[in-house]
Write a protein that holds these residues in place. Structure first.
Motif, PDB file in Angstrom:
ATOM      1  N   SER A 166     -11.228  -3.120   2.787  1.00  0.00           N
ATOM      2  CA  SER A 166     -11.681  -3.170   4.190  1.00  0.00           C
ATOM      3  C   SER A 166     -12.229  -4.551   4.560  1.00  0.00           C
ATOM      4  CB  SER A 166     -12.741  -2.094   4.450  1.00  0.00           C
ATOM      5  OG  SER A 166     -12.217  -0.818   4.178  1.00  0.00           O
ATOM      6  N   GLN A 169     -10.225  -6.300   7.151  1.00  0.00           N
ATOM      7  CA  GLN A 169     -10.453  -6.082   8.593  1.00  0.00           C
ATOM      8  C   GLN A 169     -11.312  -7.223   9.139  1.00  0.00           C
ATOM      9  OE1 GLN A 169     -11.878  -2.221   9.872  1.00  0.00           O
ATOM     10  NE2 GLN A 169     -11.098  -1.244   8.018  1.00  0.00           N
ATOM     11  N   ASP A 194     -17.301   2.133 -11.810  1.00  0.00           N
ATOM     12  CA  ASP A 194     -16.849   3.509 -12.042  1.00  0.00           C
ATOM     13  C   ASP A 194     -16.077   3.511 -13.351  1.00  0.00           C
ATOM     14  OD1 ASP A 194     -17.718   4.351  -9.540  1.00  0.00           O
ATOM     15  OD2 ASP A 194     -15.728   4.169  -8.604  1.00  0.00           O
ATOM     16  N   GLY A 286     -10.068   6.291  10.304  1.00  0.00           N
ATOM     17  CA  GLY A 286     -10.884   6.550  11.487  1.00  0.00           C
ATOM     18  C   GLY A 286     -10.689   5.471  12.534  1.00  0.00           C
ATOM     19  N   ALA A 307      -8.198   2.349  11.595  1.00  0.00           N
ATOM     20  CA  ALA A 307      -8.085   1.746  10.265  1.00  0.00           C
ATOM     21  C   ALA A 307      -7.924   2.856   9.243  1.00  0.00           C
ATOM     22  CB  ALA A 307      -9.331   0.914   9.948  1.00  0.00           C
ATOM     23  N   GLY A 311      -6.252   4.598  -2.188  1.00  0.00           N
ATOM     24  CA  GLY A 311      -6.164   4.111  -3.563  1.00  0.00           C
ATOM     25  C   GLY A 311      -4.713   4.177  -4.032  1.00  0.00           C
TER      26      GLY A 311
HETATM   27  C1  FA5 Z   1     -12.871   3.276   1.007  1.00  0.00           C
HETATM   28  O1  FA5 Z   1     -12.822   2.442   0.118  1.00  0.00           O
HETATM   29  C2  FA5 Z   1     -12.661   2.884   2.432  1.00  0.00           C
HETATM   30  N1  FA5 Z   1     -12.671   1.462   2.531  1.00  0.00           N
HETATM   31  C3  FA5 Z   1     -11.359   3.457   2.953  1.00  0.00           C
HETATM   32  C4  FA5 Z   1     -11.256   3.386   4.454  1.00  0.00           C
HETATM   33  C5  FA5 Z   1     -10.593   2.344   5.041  1.00  0.00           C
HETATM   34  C6  FA5 Z   1     -11.844   4.361   5.262  1.00  0.00           C
HETATM   35  C7  FA5 Z   1     -10.507   2.260   6.423  1.00  0.00           C
HETATM   36  C8  FA5 Z   1     -11.758   4.297   6.645  1.00  0.00           C
HETATM   37  C9  FA5 Z   1     -11.082   3.247   7.216  1.00  0.00           C
HETATM   38  P1  FA5 Z   1     -13.214   5.294  -0.630  1.00  0.00           P
HETATM   39  O2  FA5 Z   1     -14.415   4.790  -1.269  1.00  0.00           O
HETATM   40  O3  FA5 Z   1     -13.121   6.763  -0.377  1.00  0.00           O
HETATM   41  O4  FA5 Z   1     -12.970   4.577   0.782  1.00  0.00           O
HETATM   42  O5  FA5 Z   1     -11.952   4.835  -1.476  1.00  0.00           O
HETATM   43  C10 FA5 Z   1     -10.638   5.037  -1.015  1.00  0.00           C
HETATM   44  C11 FA5 Z   1      -9.748   5.535  -2.144  1.00  0.00           C
HETATM   45  O6  FA5 Z   1      -9.821   4.646  -3.249  1.00  0.00           O
HETATM   46  C12 FA5 Z   1     -10.177   6.869  -2.724  1.00  0.00           C
HETATM   47  O7  FA5 Z   1      -9.630   7.914  -1.986  1.00  0.00           O
HETATM   48  C13 FA5 Z   1      -9.567   6.831  -4.109  1.00  0.00           C
HETATM   49  O8  FA5 Z   1      -8.199   7.200  -4.062  1.00  0.00           O
HETATM   50  C14 FA5 Z   1      -9.619   5.368  -4.434  1.00  0.00           C
HETATM   51  N2  FA5 Z   1     -10.712   5.074  -5.380  1.00  0.00           N
HETATM   52  C15 FA5 Z   1     -12.033   4.957  -5.138  1.00  0.00           C
HETATM   53  N3  FA5 Z   1     -12.707   4.619  -6.253  1.00  0.00           N
HETATM   54  C16 FA5 Z   1     -11.783   4.510  -7.227  1.00  0.00           C
HETATM   55  C17 FA5 Z   1     -11.818   4.160  -8.614  1.00  0.00           C
HETATM   56  N4  FA5 Z   1     -12.935   3.810  -9.231  1.00  0.00           N
HETATM   57  N5  FA5 Z   1     -10.657   4.170  -9.303  1.00  0.00           N
HETATM   58  C18 FA5 Z   1      -9.495   4.461  -8.707  1.00  0.00           C
HETATM   59  N6  FA5 Z   1      -9.370   4.782  -7.420  1.00  0.00           N
HETATM   60  C19 FA5 Z   1     -10.506   4.803  -6.676  1.00  0.00           C
END
Ligand code: FA5
Length: 339
Positions: A166, A169, A194, A286, A307, A311
């Protein structure tokens, strides 16, 4: 003598022959060497001229010998090359297997090309990022747990390994070259503290966003539905569930109908991937928060935008049925060669 030397050297067919003639002329008892001993018989005033003449002759004969020696070596090499059948087109004896892209990169390229075909342009940015671009300008409140030392890898004060894509952006919205409307996708590595079967400290995300006048949730859902159908096939069911991210309002998560347990009767008994819910979460999304527009200097009265971010490992694991994310980073050839 000069002519004689030339003739015997040129007619020598082997190096041994040539050396034998050389010895006969210039060896200890060679004809030329003997000539030198005749100098004494000349009157004293002629000796130096005769000596110089003999030396010049000796020099010439040596040069002829050297030249012929080189000539023989060259033709020996040419003969050898003619005899050994050289076929540069013959396949080598050891068989190397062809390499291929890592499954994460295969999926990344596929995702990017889907969004490219929907009209988005591809951008890329650095993995080391400022706190401002990674959190502050995305309206993370200062006490948000993601900004805590537990979740991020800090490189120095105010600088960290980006925790999500992000940041792109902010980078695009604050770019001096910004031209609206704008539709961008960007993919690459991100880092978090993690470590378990579905979470790795380094993983990959793909981010997309669209900014224009009158962009709404319907555009977001339409775009993501088109994306899901291209990724998982026509008619793939999708649903948006409300969710929270500081930089979007409203925020949502998108699920796709489980592709692993689809049956004519719609049952999901025993499916471990979707935990029998029939749905799999694939991304967060969102409408871009007005606070983000404000922080990035964009007129939020005139422009709106959506946006989304997902993953890439997650998509790859679902696509190939990979049970443990760590398999993707161990570089075990037994795993890699199955893609
Ligand atoms: C985000 O990182 C937001 N930036 C996504 C977003 C973008 C929301 C734009 C709204 C608008 P989140 O923390 O949920 O969201 O991570 C997104 C995806 O990254 C998760 O659904 C998962 O598939 C992946 N992910 C998160 N942490 C890990 C990890 N440690 N290892 C592998 N995949 C991961």
């Amino acid at each position: 003598l000069r002519e004689h030397a030339h003739q015997v050297f040129q007619t020598s067919r082997t190096e041994a022959d040539l050396r034998e003639h050389h010895a006969k002329l210039l060896g200890k008892r060679g004809e030329l060497t003997n000539l030198l001993s005749t100098i004494r018989k000349y009157p004293a005033d002629q000796r130096s001229a005769v000596g110089a003449g003999i030396n010049a002759l000796k020099h010439d004969v040596e040069s002829m010998f050297e030249a012929r020696l080189r000539g023989l070596a060259q033709s020996a090499k040419a003969d050898e090359l003619r005899q050994v059948p050289f076929d540069l087109g013959l396949p080598g004896r050891c068989q190397f297997e062809r390499g291929h892209l890592h499954p994460i990169h295969q999926v990344k390229d596929e995702l990017l090309s889907i969004f490219r075909s929907l009209g988005f342009v591809v951008a890329s940015g650095p993995e080391v990022e400022t706190e401002e671009n990674n959190f502050t300008k995305l309206a993370f409140p200062p006490e948000h747990p993601a900004t805590d030392m537990q979740d991020s890898f800090w490189v120095g004060p105010g600088v960290l390994l980006r925790t999500h894509t992000s940041n792109m952006q902010v980078r695009e919205m604050t770019s001096p070259d910004l031209k609206l409307p704008l539709g961008v996708v960007s993919a690459g590595p991100v880092y978090r503290r993690d470590d378990d079967v579905t979470h790795s400290p380094m993983f990959h995300q793909i981010e997309g966003f669209l900014i224009d006048e009158r962009v709404g949730m319907a555009d977001l859902k339409g775009t993501l539905t088109a994306f899901a159908e291209r990724l998982y096939g026509p008619g793939t069911p999708v649903r948006l569930r409300p969710s929270y991210f500081p930089f979007v309002e409203p925020g949502a998560e998108m699920d796709v109908g489980c592709v692993f347990c689809v049956r004519p009767d719609g049952g999901h008994d025993g499916c471990r991937v979707c935990k029998q819910t029939g749905w799999i979460e694939i991304l967060g999304c969102g409408m871009i928060h007005p606070e983000v527009f404000r922080q990035c200097g964009i007129d939020g009265e005139r422009y709106t935008g959506f946006a989304f971010g997902m993953g890439i490992e997650r998509i790859a694991m679902l696509r190939y049925g990979i049970p443990d994310i760590r398999l993707m980073f161990e570089n075990d050839l037994r795993f890699l060669s199955s893609f």
